[in-house]
Scaffold this motif. Structure first.
Motif, short mmCIF file in Angstrom:
data_model
loop_
_atom_site.label_atom_id
_atom_site.label_comp_id
_atom_site.label_asym_id
_atom_site.label_seq_id
_atom_site.Cartn_x
_atom_site.Cartn_y
_atom_site.Cartn_z
N LYS A 55 0.84 -1.21 0.00
CA LYS A 55 0.00 0.00 0.00
C LYS A 55 0.87 1.25 0.00
CE LYS A 55 -4.03 -1.99 2.26
NZ LYS A 55 -4.86 -2.01 3.48
N LYS A 56 1.97 1.24 0.75
CA LYS A 56 2.89 2.38 0.78
C LYS A 56 3.67 2.48 -0.53
CE LYS A 56 3.43 2.28 5.76
NZ LYS A 56 4.30 1.89 6.88
N TRP A 57 4.00 1.33 -1.12
CA TRP A 57 4.73 1.28 -2.39
C TRP A 57 3.94 1.97 -3.48
CZ3 TRP A 57 3.79 -2.45 -6.59
CH2 TRP A 57 4.80 -2.49 -7.54
N GLY A 58 2.64 1.75 -3.48
CA GLY A 58 1.80 2.43 -4.45
C GLY A 58 0.60 1.61 -4.86
N ASN A 59 -0.51 2.27 -5.11
CA ASN A 59 -1.69 1.56 -5.56
C ASN A 59 -2.09 1.99 -6.97
OD1 ASN A 59 -2.72 4.07 -5.05
ND2 ASN A 59 -4.31 3.39 -3.66
N LEU A 91 9.72 0.83 -10.93
CA LEU A 91 9.08 0.03 -9.89
C LEU A 91 10.11 -0.53 -8.91
CD1 LEU A 91 6.45 -1.90 -12.02
CD2 LEU A 91 6.08 0.11 -10.59
N ASN A 92 11.28 -0.91 -9.40
CA ASN A 92 12.31 -1.46 -8.53
C ASN A 92 12.84 -0.41 -7.55
OD1 ASN A 92 13.00 -4.07 -8.21
ND2 ASN A 92 14.68 -4.06 -9.66
N LYS A 93 13.01 0.84 -8.01
CA LYS A 93 13.45 1.92 -7.12
C LYS A 93 12.44 2.14 -6.02
CE LYS A 93 16.39 4.23 -10.42
NZ LYS A 93 16.51 5.26 -11.41
N LYS A 94 11.16 2.14 -6.38
CA LYS A 94 10.11 2.30 -5.36
C LYS A 94 10.10 1.12 -4.41
CE LYS A 94 6.34 4.39 -5.83
NZ LYS A 94 5.07 5.01 -6.02
N ARG A 95 10.41 -0.07 -4.92
CA ARG A 95 10.45 -1.28 -4.09
C ARG A 95 11.49 -1.12 -2.99
NH1 ARG A 95 10.76 -7.40 -6.29
NH2 ARG A 95 11.04 -8.39 -4.29
N GLU A 96 12.66 -0.60 -3.34
CA GLU A 96 13.72 -0.37 -2.36
C GLU A 96 13.33 0.70 -1.35
OE1 GLU A 96 17.19 0.49 -4.69
OE2 GLU A 96 17.22 -1.51 -5.58
N MET A 97 12.67 1.76 -1.80
CA MET A 97 12.26 2.87 -0.92
C MET A 97 11.33 2.40 0.18
SD MET A 97 11.62 6.02 -3.62
CE MET A 97 10.27 6.60 -2.65
N TYR A 98 10.44 1.46 -0.12
CA TYR A 98 9.41 1.06 0.83
C TYR A 98 9.67 -0.29 1.48
CZ TYR A 98 7.03 5.13 -0.84
OH TYR A 98 6.74 6.42 -1.15
N SER A 99 10.88 -0.81 1.35
CA SER A 99 11.31 -2.05 2.01
C SER A 99 10.36 -3.22 1.77
CB SER A 99 11.47 -1.82 3.52
OG SER A 99 12.42 -0.81 3.75
#
Length: 106
Positions: A34-38, A57-65
């Protein structure tokens, strides 16, 4: 696409091609996702040259653990590829489910 992850969270990914981009909606029970993005609005690109959407998407994946074994980011990419005809829709419908079997190697 819909999946139930190894962590028992349930996620549905919807993709819709809109002009020069693809809108991705993610509905999930996972707080990290949910924090990663909907909702993502990804540009239509030639996925054979450079996968800009996957990099984003991978950069966002790292940002939100997000958990390293999470199936949601690859599912988002699969929905993106299907919607942009990199995976034929008739093939995806034919094999509508994906089974993963964990076996012990002896």
């Amino acid at each position: 696409m819909s999946l139930e992850n190894i962590c028992r969270n349930r996620t549905t990914v919807l993709a819709q091609h809109e002009g020069k981009s693809t809108r991705i909606n993610v509905n999930t029970t996972c707080e990290k996702i949910k924090k990663w993005g909907n909702e993502f609005n990804l540009p239509k690109i030639d996925l054979m040259d450079k996968d800009v959407a996957f990099d984003l998407l991978n950069k966002k994946r790292e940002m939100y653990s997000i958990c390293s074994n999470c199936y949601v980011p690859p599912t988002v990419m699969s929905a993106y590829w299907i919607e942009n005809e990199k995976i034929p829709k008739d093939v995806a419908k034919k094999y509508e489910g994906v089974d993963i079997t964990f076996e012990e190697v002896k």
